[in-house]
Design an enzyme around this catalytic site. Structure first.
Site, PDB file in Angstrom:
ATOM      1  N   ASN B 386       0.823  -1.206   0.000  1.00  0.00           N
ATOM      2  CA  ASN B 386       0.000   0.000   0.000  1.00  0.00           C
ATOM      3  C   ASN B 386       0.861   1.262   0.000  1.00  0.00           C
ATOM      4  O   ASN B 386       0.975   1.941  -1.013  1.00  0.00           O
ATOM      5  CB  ASN B 386      -0.936  -0.025   1.211  1.00  0.00           C
ATOM      6  CG  ASN B 386      -2.056   1.011   1.096  1.00  0.00           C
ATOM      7  OD1 ASN B 386      -2.005   1.907   0.264  1.00  0.00           O
ATOM      8  ND2 ASN B 386      -3.049   0.893   1.936  1.00  0.00           N
ATOM      9  N   ASP B 387       1.501   1.560   1.131  1.00  0.00           N
ATOM     10  CA  ASP B 387       2.267   2.799   1.235  1.00  0.00           C
ATOM     11  C   ASP B 387       3.368   2.906   0.176  1.00  0.00           C
ATOM     12  O   ASP B 387       3.659   4.000  -0.295  1.00  0.00           O
ATOM     13  CB  ASP B 387       2.889   2.913   2.632  1.00  0.00           C
ATOM     14  CG  ASP B 387       1.834   3.130   3.699  1.00  0.00           C
ATOM     15  OD1 ASP B 387       0.737   3.604   3.349  1.00  0.00           O
ATOM     16  OD2 ASP B 387       2.106   2.829   4.875  1.00  0.00           O
ATOM     17  N   VAL B 388       3.967   1.763  -0.208  1.00  0.00           N
ATOM     18  CA  VAL B 388       5.106   1.817  -1.131  1.00  0.00           C
ATOM     19  C   VAL B 388       4.704   2.145  -2.564  1.00  0.00           C
ATOM     20  O   VAL B 388       5.563   2.306  -3.422  1.00  0.00           O
ATOM     21  CB  VAL B 388       5.932   0.505  -1.112  1.00  0.00           C
ATOM     22  CG1 VAL B 388       6.535   0.275   0.259  1.00  0.00           C
ATOM     23  CG2 VAL B 388       5.106  -0.671  -1.550  1.00  0.00           C
ATOM     24  N   SER B 427       0.809   3.393   7.593  1.00  0.00           N
ATOM     25  CA  SER B 427       0.950   4.785   8.013  1.00  0.00           C
ATOM     26  C   SER B 427      -0.403   5.446   8.259  1.00  0.00           C
ATOM     27  O   SER B 427      -0.465   6.527   8.797  1.00  0.00           O
ATOM     28  CB  SER B 427       1.698   5.571   6.943  1.00  0.00           C
ATOM     29  OG  SER B 427       0.919   5.621   5.772  1.00  0.00           O
TER      30      SER B 427
END
Lengths: 108, 460
Positions: B386-388, B427
């Site tokens: 997700n965040d990456v 996050s």
């Protein structure tokens, strides 16, 4: 206990300073694919601390059973760390079959 | 003299072995070289220390503990699943740290002599690093293993700071004050117990995506503890081994921090920078896609990539990824895997999982090698990451992950994100990738969705 291989404190500090520089140089450009094996392999190397236990164990007499017991525990802990680390690293690296260079991306 | 030369050979072997371990074609040889070097050093040290005064019991205990230890190590390393590799490395690291603590206390309580301040300081530092590495790694193990731990509260940070302050004060006090004020064994015992507690409270607040940093750091701590033991026992091989481990751990720690654009102090504080504008409340317009549609999209592509994240490991979908690659090859489609440096729970974790599933090394690509050419991919499948892949990291200065290097999946012609539901990433930031015209979401379990796609591809 001054053995033929042991070094003086100042020798030791020389070794520390130089190996530190050497260590960073040796592992500077390791590809990400090898990060996990590198970590478990270096973890195994830190098991070498068991040498301290071996020195204590062999220089203890039966008169001090607690020292002997503690040294044995240290050897056991260090050996599991070291042997397990090398075995698992070997197992992991056996899965990496390297035939070709890694692809550099899509064909443009 | 002979012993010194054997020792020299062993030290050279350690360095050379580690060097080989950084080269994919010789890594296995490197591991063997390092292993043999350690065994040689062990035999040399046992030979040099055995004398007329050595009791038979000592020798029996030595051989016995080494045999038992080797068997336990072998059994554990054979049984571990590759997904559980971070847990095993943590356990091994904990044992190394515990060994350092036992050695230090035994040296003082057993032999009882501390000649001067230098060995004293070495013992104190050995206790601090060993103790922290021991309990820190145990807590890290429990976190990784999903055990129930007390919820991290703010107080832990303060307790950890107080413990750190106590240890520093005692160390500095020992350096300045006369050595006789407190009996040294008591002092070392207090320091060791403080370090054990510190390890617990320092590790508890760190979690989730910060695990790769934590594990690398704990590895470095054990290295330093080994280095201290080397100074204590005047043993060059222990010294060199300890430094190499410390250097490796530190290097990986900084690399992992760079890959997340987080400073080490932020990771240790266990907190993300707080976002100035709450972007979480924005309504997102999400286009979904079915497995059947995905299959036909893939079948008519030429270049496809998968971006795997920890969610793929949780869903145990590695083998399906391999099956997808095989199937697509038959359809004439080339499938790559693009890996972010901090994907997974330890450095390089994803690469190991893909290798275990027989995915060829040649089709696994580093983020940096491919980020400039993402537009050539006809489709990118994001599985459990997700965040990456969140473009906010590049274009939204108010986002808390702004500045983190990401895989530019959004530049591909089509992005398909496989998700269970609309949960946010680690996050807690909204993923603006979903707002893009070229992004569609395939809802469902990653493993099942992949199976459906493969079945469909066989029909096409």
């Amino acid at each position: 206990m001054e053995l033929s291989y042991s070094i003086t404190t100042i020798d030791g500090l020389f070794v520390v300073a130089l190996s530190l520089l050497l260590g960073f140089e040796v592992i500077k450009n390791i590809p990400a694919v090898l990060h996990t094996p590198l970590m478990s392999g270096s973890n195994a190397i830190s098991g070498i601390i068991l040498i301290g236990g071996v020195i204590q164990l062999l220089n203890t007499t039966v008169e001090s059973p607690w020292t002997m017991a503690a040294a044995s525990i240290a050897v056991l802990l260090g050996t599991i760390n070291m042997a397990g680390g090398f075995f698992v690293t070997h197992r992991m690296l056996s899965m990496f079959v390297v035939k070709r260079k890694p692809a550099s991306g899509p064909r443009s | 003299m002979t012993m010194s030369l054997v020792y020299l050979a062993s030290a050279v072997g350690l360095v050379q072995g580690l060097k080989y371990m950084g080269d994919p074609t010789r890594a296995k040889l490197g591991n063997t070289v390092a292993g043999v070097s350690v065994v040689v050093a062990l035999i040399a040290v046992a030979w040099a220390n055995g004398n007329a005064g050595t009791s038979a019991l000592s020798i029996v205990l030595l051989v016995g503990t080494i045999l038992i230890g080797a068997v336990i190590g072998k059994v554990w390393s054979d049984r571990v699943a590759m997904t559980a590799m971070p847990q095993l490395v943590s356990i091994f690291n904990a044992l190394g740290g515990a060994c350092a603590v036992v050695l230090g206390l035994n040296a003082v309580y057993g032999e009882g002599v501390v000649n001067g301040k230098f060995p004293g300081v070495v013992l104190i530092l050995g206790g601090i690093f060993g103790g922290t590495a021991f309990t820190g790694s145990m807590v890290a193990f429990m976190k990784l293993d999903g055990r129930k731990l007390p919820r991290p509260v703010k107080a832990y940070k303060h307790i950890a700071q107080a413990l750190l302050l106590t240890m520093s004060t005692i160390t500095v006090g020992y350096l300045i004050l006369a050595t006789g004020t407190i009996p040294f064994p008591t002092l070392l015992l207090v320091i060791s117990i403080t370090a054990l507690l510190y390890g617990v409270f320092f590790t508890l607040p760190i979690g989730g995506a910060d695990m790769p940093v934590l594990i690398s750091l704990l590895n470095a701590l054990t290295g330093v503890a080994t280095l201290m033991a080397g100074l204590l026992f005047h043993d060059p091989v222990m010294l060199i081994g300890g430094i190499l481990v410390g250097a490796t751990g530190l290097l990986l720690t900084t690399q992992m921090c760079t890959a997340m654009n987080r400073s080490l102090s932020h990771v240790l504080a266990g907190s993300f920078r707080s976002s100035r504008i709450p972007t979480n409340e924005v309504e997102q317009d999400i286009r979904s896609i079915t497995a059947v549609e995905t299959a036909s999209l893939l079948a008519f592509s030429k270049q496809v990539a998968v971006v795997p994240g920890y969610g793929m490991a949780v869903a145990q979908a590695q083998r399906e990824c391999f099956a997808l690659q095989e199937q697509l090859r038959q359809n004439g489609v080339d499938l790559h895997f693009i890996i972010h440096p901090v994907a997974g729970r330890m450095p390089g974790h994803m690469n190991v999982l893909l290798a275990e599933a027989n995915i060829p090394y040649a089709s696994v690509i580093d983020m940096n090698a491919v980020n400039g050419k993402m537009e050539y991919y006809d489709a990118v499948l994001v599985i459990g990451a997700n965040d990456v892949v969140n473009p906010s990291a590049e274009n939204d200065p108010t986002s808390s992950i702004y500045g983190m290097p990401i895989i530019r999946a959004y530049k591909a012609k089509q992005v398909i994100v496989m998700k269970r539901g609309m949960a946010k990433g680690y996050s807690g930031v909204t993923n603006t990738l979903f707002d893009r015209q070229n992004c569609k979401v395939l809802f469902g379990d990653a493993k099942e969705s992949l199976e459906q796609i493969i079945t469909e591809l066989k029909r096409i």
